[in-house]
Design a protein around this motif. Structure first.
Motif, PDB file in Angstrom:
ATOM      1  N   ILE A 170       4.553  18.118  94.697  1.00 55.12           N
ATOM      2  CA  ILE A 170       4.098  16.890  95.348  1.00 55.12           C
ATOM      3  C   ILE A 170       5.062  16.462  96.467  1.00 55.12           C
ATOM      4  O   ILE A 170       4.617  16.091  97.561  1.00 55.12           O
ATOM      5  CB  ILE A 170       3.901  15.768  94.304  1.00 55.12           C
ATOM      6  N   PRO A 171       6.394  16.513  96.258  1.00 58.50           N
ATOM      7  CA  PRO A 171       7.299  16.124  97.361  1.00 58.50           C
ATOM      8  C   PRO A 171       7.133  17.003  98.600  1.00 58.50           C
ATOM      9  O   PRO A 171       7.249  16.517  99.730  1.00 58.50           O
ATOM     10  CB  PRO A 171       8.694  16.280  96.755  1.00 58.50           C
ATOM     11  N   HIS A 172       6.863  18.280  98.395  1.00 54.10           N
ATOM     12  CA  HIS A 172       6.678  19.204  99.515  1.00 54.10           C
ATOM     13  C   HIS A 172       5.459  18.787 100.333  1.00 54.10           C
ATOM     14  O   HIS A 172       5.504  18.754 101.575  1.00 54.10           O
ATOM     15  CB  HIS A 172       6.484  20.637  98.997  1.00 54.10           C
ATOM     16  N   PHE A 173       4.359  18.475  99.634  1.00 52.70           N
ATOM     17  CA  PHE A 173       3.124  18.074 100.310  1.00 52.70           C
ATOM     18  C   PHE A 173       3.347  16.771 101.098  1.00 52.70           C
ATOM     19  O   PHE A 173       2.867  16.637 102.225  1.00 52.70           O
ATOM     20  CB  PHE A 173       2.001  17.860  99.294  1.00 52.70           C
ATOM     21  N   ILE A 174       4.051  15.834 100.490  1.00 52.07           N
ATOM     22  CA  ILE A 174       4.286  14.544 101.141  1.00 52.07           C
ATOM     23  C   ILE A 174       5.121  14.724 102.404  1.00 52.07           C
ATOM     24  O   ILE A 174       4.771  14.212 103.482  1.00 52.07           O
ATOM     25  CB  ILE A 174       4.984  13.563 100.169  1.00 52.07           C
ATOM     26  N   ALA A 175       6.224  15.441 102.287  1.00 55.68           N
ATOM     27  CA  ALA A 175       7.152  15.562 103.414  1.00 55.68           C
ATOM     28  C   ALA A 175       6.537  16.323 104.580  1.00 55.68           C
ATOM     29  O   ALA A 175       6.743  15.969 105.751  1.00 55.68           O
ATOM     30  CB  ALA A 175       8.433  16.249 102.954  1.00 55.68           C
TER      31      ALA A 175
END
Length: 385
Positions: A170-175
């Motif tokens: 999820i952090p990868h998608f957000i960033a």
């Protein structure tokens, strides 16, 4: 109006059976901004746009969204990122033609940089009116714009396994998708301020940890029995199952400024899903979620400069390094799926610390006028730079 849980409310819908879909098939939805070409503020033209768009024979769908200055486009079922890009480009080109006739413009991005939420109008549709009654001012503050990516799963249990494996990323998608640094004319110091509005809703966050559809069905039955929710639509989770499509739906992406980036992000999801499905690199655990909220906050706040905490080892590392590592792990899957160029573009962006939030801030630094930033964003969406 009768709301969930009140006497006389409609009975909750049962959980739909999980339909069959082709593994790794794709569907993409984009919520887009309608702006006037005078001061580039949001413009309530969704009805007019829908009437004009109805004259075109296009793949996918074009539908209204919560407020009348928004519109949502979606692809049909696709099997490659080139197919996604082809469909999004067709719809984009038709949108631009219709917008030109109305003397308005279409813009990507997760938030409009300077619109005032109290000026928004709820779109006249029963579900939107009900949500407005329930959530009050939050409904107008939901004038935010996201990309949703659906990934096909062979069966219900496989969908839940994929959902919880994907949660580590999820952090990868957000960033990589962050494009909402400005709210109400202010730099929020977040790369993705959009998700702060989503988190205000009571049914946001993460799905419950269960790896069987029977277990999920039991959770759903308990929740609907309380009257808190009536259907799967009432869950605003970061990733949720979509049994009617046979997919999981990832919902944390800000809408990118271009359809090319939207397609690249879909290719990243498809390649990651292929790696997870074929190589089974790990089994998700409930303990994965101990660092979930922290990692998600870091990505929203700092984008590609965030810290990522590995849920197993507890190791802290730059998120951009974990993104690059992930890109290496999924590289062969991306190549086989035809997603290689888009994934490589995202990897290069991670190395440089570049996302759409960075572009918006750079433009504002040059222009010192958010309306001009929106004007240039509209040019980017239509394929000019």
């Amino acid at each position: 109006m009768t709301l969930p849980g009140e006497p006389g409310a409609a009975p909750p819908q049962g959980l739909e059976p999980f339909h069959t879909s082709a593994a790794l098939s794709l569907g993409v939805e984009l919520e887009l901004q309608l702006v006037n070409t005078h001061d580039y503020d949001l413009a309530p033209y969704s009805d007019e746009m829908l009437r004009l768009m109805a004259k075109y024979s296009l793949p996918g769908n074009v539908v209204p969204e919560m407020t009348s200055s928004m519109i949502e486009i979606s692809t049909g079922v696709c099997h490659s990122t080139s197919e996604v890009l082809g469909e999004l480009s067709q719809i984009r080109d038709a949108l631009v033609k219709c917008a030109d006739k109305l003397n308005i413009a279409i813009v990507g991005g997760g938030t409009h940089p300077f619109q005032q939420w109290h000026e928004r109008r709820i779109y006249d549709k029963p579900r939107f009116r009900e949500l407005s009654e329930l959530y009050g001012y939050l409904s107008k503050q939901f004038t935010i714009f996201g990309q949703h990516v659906h990934i096909g799963c062979p069966n219900a249990d496989a969908a839940l396994l994929m959902l919880h494996r994907m949660s580590r990323y999820i952090p990868h998608f957000i960033a990589l998708s962050a494009s909402s640094p400005y709210v109400q004319g202010q730099d929020t110091q977040f790369d993705s301020a959009r998700l702060n509005s989503v988190f205000a809703f009571p049914m946001s966050g993460r799905a419950p940890f269960t790896l069987t559809w029977d277990g999920f069905s039991e959770f759903f039955a308990k929740t609907t029995r309380t009257g808190v929710v009536k259907s799967m639509k009432d869950f605003y989770w970061d990733i949720r199952p979509k049994p009617e499509f046979g997919t999981i739906e990832i919902r944390v992406f800000d809408t990118p400024l271009t359809v090319e980036r939207a397609s690249a992000l879909a290719g990243f999801v498809q390649s990651l899903a292929s790696w997870l499905m074929h190589e089974q690199p790990f089994m998700p655990q409930e303990d994965d979620y101990m660092v979930y909220t922290y990692n998600r906050f870091q990505a929203c706040r700092f984008g590609l400069e965030a810290v990522y905490v590995d849920p197993v080892s507890g190791q802290h590392m730059p998120l951009r390094d974990h993104i690059k590592l992930t890109m290496l792990q999924i590289g062969e899957h991306a190549r086989k799926l035809g997603a290689g160029p888009g994934v490589q573009m995202l990897r290069e962006d991670a190395e440089l610390g570049t996302n759409d939030a960075r572009w918006l801030r750079d433009k504002q630094g040059q222009e010192r006028l958010l309306a001009e930033v929106v004007r240039q964003g509209a040019g980017r969406f239509r394929g000019r730079g």
